[in-house]
Design a protein around this motif. Structure first.
Motif, mmCIF file in Angstrom:
data_model
loop_
_atom_site.group_PDB
_atom_site.id
_atom_site.type_symbol
_atom_site.label_atom_id
_atom_site.label_comp_id
_atom_site.label_asym_id
_atom_site.label_seq_id
_atom_site.Cartn_x
_atom_site.Cartn_y
_atom_site.Cartn_z
ATOM 1 N N ILE A 39 -38.660 -67.362 -2.305
ATOM 2 C CA ILE A 39 -37.715 -66.359 -1.713
ATOM 3 C C ILE A 39 -36.503 -66.417 -2.526
ATOM 4 O O ILE A 39 -35.606 -67.313 -2.520
ATOM 5 C CB ILE A 39 -37.388 -66.891 -0.291
ATOM 6 C CG1 ILE A 39 -38.648 -66.981 0.702
ATOM 7 C CG2 ILE A 39 -36.489 -65.897 0.252
ATOM 8 C CD1 ILE A 39 -38.467 -67.571 1.859
ATOM 9 N N LYS A 40 -36.170 -65.130 -3.310
ATOM 10 C CA LYS A 40 -34.981 -65.116 -3.826
ATOM 11 C C LYS A 40 -33.808 -64.684 -3.019
ATOM 12 O O LYS A 40 -32.768 -65.399 -3.080
ATOM 13 C CB LYS A 40 -35.104 -63.961 -5.081
ATOM 14 C CG LYS A 40 -36.246 -64.175 -6.077
ATOM 15 C CD LYS A 40 -35.714 -65.357 -6.952
ATOM 16 C CE LYS A 40 -36.757 -65.622 -8.043
ATOM 17 N NZ LYS A 40 -36.523 -66.516 -9.013
ATOM 18 N N ARG A 41 -34.077 -63.775 -2.122
ATOM 19 C CA ARG A 41 -33.021 -63.059 -1.345
ATOM 20 C C ARG A 41 -33.595 -61.954 -0.435
ATOM 21 O O ARG A 41 -34.394 -61.316 -1.026
ATOM 22 C CB ARG A 41 -31.535 -63.028 -1.708
ATOM 23 C CG ARG A 41 -31.724 -61.550 -2.851
ATOM 24 C CD ARG A 41 -30.314 -61.287 -3.347
ATOM 25 N NE ARG A 41 -30.461 -60.246 -4.364
ATOM 26 C CZ ARG A 41 -29.622 -59.810 -5.188
ATOM 27 N NH1 ARG A 41 -28.317 -60.069 -4.661
ATOM 28 N NH2 ARG A 41 -29.713 -58.873 -5.911
ATOM 29 N N GLY A 45 -32.296 -54.572 3.295
ATOM 30 C CA GLY A 45 -33.682 -54.158 3.581
ATOM 31 C C GLY A 45 -34.845 -54.382 2.804
ATOM 32 O O GLY A 45 -35.934 -54.046 2.632
ATOM 33 N N ARG A 46 -34.549 -55.037 1.554
ATOM 34 C CA ARG A 46 -35.468 -55.509 0.734
ATOM 35 C C ARG A 46 -35.405 -57.025 0.330
ATOM 36 O O ARG A 46 -34.628 -57.647 -0.083
ATOM 37 C CB ARG A 46 -35.115 -54.683 -0.636
ATOM 38 C CG ARG A 46 -36.138 -55.049 -1.619
ATOM 39 C CD ARG A 46 -35.946 -54.090 -3.037
ATOM 40 N NE ARG A 46 -34.452 -53.995 -3.413
ATOM 41 C CZ ARG A 46 -34.011 -52.859 -4.232
ATOM 42 N NH1 ARG A 46 -34.964 -52.046 -4.829
ATOM 43 N NH2 ARG A 46 -32.907 -52.914 -4.464
ATOM 44 N N LEU A 47 -36.756 -57.633 0.418
ATOM 45 C CA LEU A 47 -36.926 -59.122 0.294
ATOM 46 C C LEU A 47 -37.201 -59.235 -1.365
ATOM 47 O O LEU A 47 -38.236 -58.650 -1.824
ATOM 48 C CB LEU A 47 -37.865 -59.640 0.795
ATOM 49 C CG LEU A 47 -38.451 -61.142 0.773
ATOM 50 C CD1 LEU A 47 -37.222 -62.113 1.109
ATOM 51 C CD2 LEU A 47 -39.672 -61.500 1.400
ATOM 52 N N GLU A 48 -36.481 -59.853 -2.149
ATOM 53 C CA GLU A 48 -36.821 -60.254 -3.370
ATOM 54 C C GLU A 48 -37.661 -61.621 -3.447
ATOM 55 O O GLU A 48 -37.257 -62.584 -2.979
ATOM 56 C CB GLU A 48 -35.419 -60.358 -4.260
ATOM 57 C CG GLU A 48 -35.715 -60.532 -5.761
ATOM 58 C CD GLU A 48 -34.436 -60.311 -6.438
ATOM 59 O OE1 GLU A 48 -34.213 -61.221 -7.446
ATOM 60 O OE2 GLU A 48 -33.608 -59.708 -6.095
ATOM 61 N N TYR A 49 -38.833 -61.505 -4.145
ATOM 62 C CA TYR A 49 -39.788 -62.489 -3.915
ATOM 63 C C TYR A 49 -40.217 -62.994 -5.431
ATOM 64 O O TYR A 49 -40.931 -62.036 -5.751
ATOM 65 C CB TYR A 49 -40.723 -62.099 -2.996
ATOM 66 C CG TYR A 49 -41.524 -63.175 -2.443
ATOM 67 C CD1 TYR A 49 -41.085 -64.196 -1.518
ATOM 68 C CD2 TYR A 49 -42.966 -63.512 -2.712
ATOM 69 C CE1 TYR A 49 -41.725 -65.220 -1.060
ATOM 70 C CE2 TYR A 49 -43.730 -64.555 -2.227
ATOM 71 C CZ TYR A 49 -43.090 -65.294 -1.489
ATOM 72 O OH TYR A 49 -43.806 -66.403 -0.830
ATOM 73 N N GLN A 58 -40.366 -56.762 -5.099
ATOM 74 C CA GLN A 58 -39.393 -56.150 -3.907
ATOM 75 C C GLN A 58 -40.205 -55.551 -2.909
ATOM 76 O O GLN A 58 -40.984 -54.733 -2.976
ATOM 77 C CB GLN A 58 -38.818 -55.025 -4.700
ATOM 78 C CG GLN A 58 -38.099 -55.376 -6.164
ATOM 79 C CD GLN A 58 -36.792 -56.181 -5.912
ATOM 80 O OE1 GLN A 58 -36.093 -56.712 -4.738
ATOM 81 N NE2 GLN A 58 -36.439 -56.930 -6.743
ATOM 82 N N ILE A 59 -40.229 -56.493 -1.754
ATOM 83 C CA ILE A 59 -40.964 -56.018 -0.552
ATOM 84 C C ILE A 59 -40.042 -55.563 0.646
ATOM 85 O O ILE A 59 -39.007 -56.275 0.964
ATOM 86 C CB ILE A 59 -41.622 -57.471 -0.061
ATOM 87 C CG1 ILE A 59 -42.332 -58.020 -1.121
ATOM 88 C CG2 ILE A 59 -42.512 -57.245 1.183
ATOM 89 C CD1 ILE A 59 -43.028 -59.412 -0.880
ATOM 90 N N ILE A 115 -30.672 -62.884 3.861
ATOM 91 C CA ILE A 115 -31.279 -64.202 4.051
ATOM 92 C C ILE A 115 -30.772 -64.662 2.494
ATOM 93 O O ILE A 115 -31.402 -63.977 1.541
ATOM 94 C CB ILE A 115 -32.623 -64.497 3.914
ATOM 95 C CG1 ILE A 115 -33.297 -64.030 5.565
ATOM 96 C CG2 ILE A 115 -33.303 -65.791 3.564
ATOM 97 C CD1 ILE A 115 -34.866 -64.115 5.531
ATOM 98 N N THR A 116 -30.239 -66.022 2.392
ATOM 99 C CA THR A 116 -29.973 -66.470 0.891
ATOM 100 C C THR A 116 -30.030 -67.665 0.902
ATOM 101 O O THR A 116 -29.784 -68.575 1.898
ATOM 102 C CB THR A 116 -28.255 -66.013 1.047
ATOM 103 O OG1 THR A 116 -28.162 -64.730 1.087
ATOM 104 C CG2 THR A 116 -27.715 -66.376 -0.480
#
Length: 355
Positions: A39-41, A45-49, A58-59, A115-116
């Motif tokens: 999990i990057k952040r 509205g976008r999860l960087e994974y 980019q989810i 989320i960070t």
């Protein structure tokens, strides 16, 4: 005090872990697929994974069903409430369990906007864009060049942004004209809610309005009125002081232009509304309005507004349409033979990159 103790425990736990986090996080998406990675952040509205085989994904957050990690994170809800801890695998679909013993909090995924990772450095907390536009007309040898940029930083207690705009126009038989501005702002978040104290400083120049230079410094309070995974609306207000020089043109060709300098105290109101969508094509709309009503010069209002619409053409690159306007209801007269320009307005087609 209790939360501070938890953060100390989390920091000690992270320091005992390897310097480079292994890709052991698991995200489960709507179709039931579980992907192991890092999990990057989560932001806007976008999860960087990060993954080993597929690179960085980019989810879209609405497509996430479960998220599990043994590492420590800061999790923020729409309300501004923040939670700290690991992400347990006991959560049901559509929920997230954030645990830092003895505390466990079960949150709805749809209520989470950020989320960070606790150890995230400066670059992982940064986002922004760069736009560039250019046009040339051979018939009158006219050239237009525009550029705008913005970088936003959001830490646990502090945030800031640096933004700027530049415009240059040159046409055969007509004097060249330009407009430039830059602004730096800093915010101190108040507790875990959406209020913040802030300061800013800016500088701008606009030849169309005979503005040689305006420097401004202000301080006030702001609130994020709305923050979801599709929009953010913020409002700031306070007081500022400005120093400006206007170029006074003489009707006598033999007399050089003179600069006049004034110092003003103003109020300010800043409104910003960002809308974003990550379904193809990706859409990003930003509307901002800044108004500075005069206090020492009652009745005068200086304001600027921008509408920025961006469509993704390839990953992280956008084709955009921008509208900007600068208004001064009572500009100093720069020519005794004409009325001073109150409104400077332009439209631009740009190519941009977001990060």
């Amino acid at each position: 005090m209790l939360r501070t103790s938890w953060l100390v425990l989390a920091t000690l736990a992270m320091s005992a872990a390897p310097a480079t986090a292994q890709k052991t996080d698991v995200v489960t998406i709507q179709n039931g697929d579980a992907i192991t990675g890092e999990i990057k952040r989560l932001d806007r509205g976008r999860l960087e994974y990060g993954t080993d085989d597929m690179g960085t994904l980019q989810i879209e957050w609405t497509k996430v069903q479960r998220l599990v990690s043994v590492w420590y994170f800061e999790v923020e809800q729409r309300s501004g409430q923040r939670y700290y801890g690991t992400l347990l695998d006991e959560a049901e679909a559509g929920t997230l369990i954030v645990a830092l013993p003895p505390r466990r909090d079960t949150l709805l995924l749809r209520s989470i906007v950020r989320i960070t990772p606790i150890e995230a450095g400066f670059w992982h907390r940064l986002n922004g864009y760069v736009d560039v536009g250019f046009s040339y007309a051979k018939a009158n040898n006219a050239t237009d060049l525009t550029a705008s940029w913005r970088a936003n930083y959001r830490g646990r207690k502090w945030g800031g942004s640096l933004s700027g705009k530049a415009y240059f126009q040159n046409q055969e038989g007509v004097d060249a004209t330009s407009s430039n501005s830059v602004e730096l702002s800093l915010q101190r978040y108040l507790g875990e809610q959406r209020w913040a104290l802030g300061i800013f400083t800016s500088a701008e120049q606009n030849e169309e309005q005979s503005l040689a230079l305006r420097g401004r410094f202000g301080a006030g309070i702001g609130r994020t009125m709305v923050q979801t995974n599709s929009s953010i609306l913020s409002l700031n207000a306070g007081i500022s002081i400005s120093s400006e020089r206007h170029s006074e043109e003489s009707v006598d060709p033999g007399v050089e232009a003179q600069d006049t300098a004034t110092v003003n105290i103003e109020g300010f109101v800043k409104f910003e509304w960002a809308i974003f969508r990550f379904d193809t094509p990706e859409l990003d709309v930003l509307t901002s309005i800044n108004a500075y009503p005069g206090i020492t010069e009652l009745g005068r209002v200086v304001s600027d507004a921008e509408l920025r619409v961006q469509y993704e053409i390839v990953k992280d690159f956008f084709l955009g349409f921008n509208v900007t306007a600068d208004l001064d209801t009572r500009p100093p007269s720069t020519d005794t033979t004409t009325d001073p320009t109150k409104l400077d307005f332009r439209t631009e087609v740009t190519v941009g990159w977001s990060f």
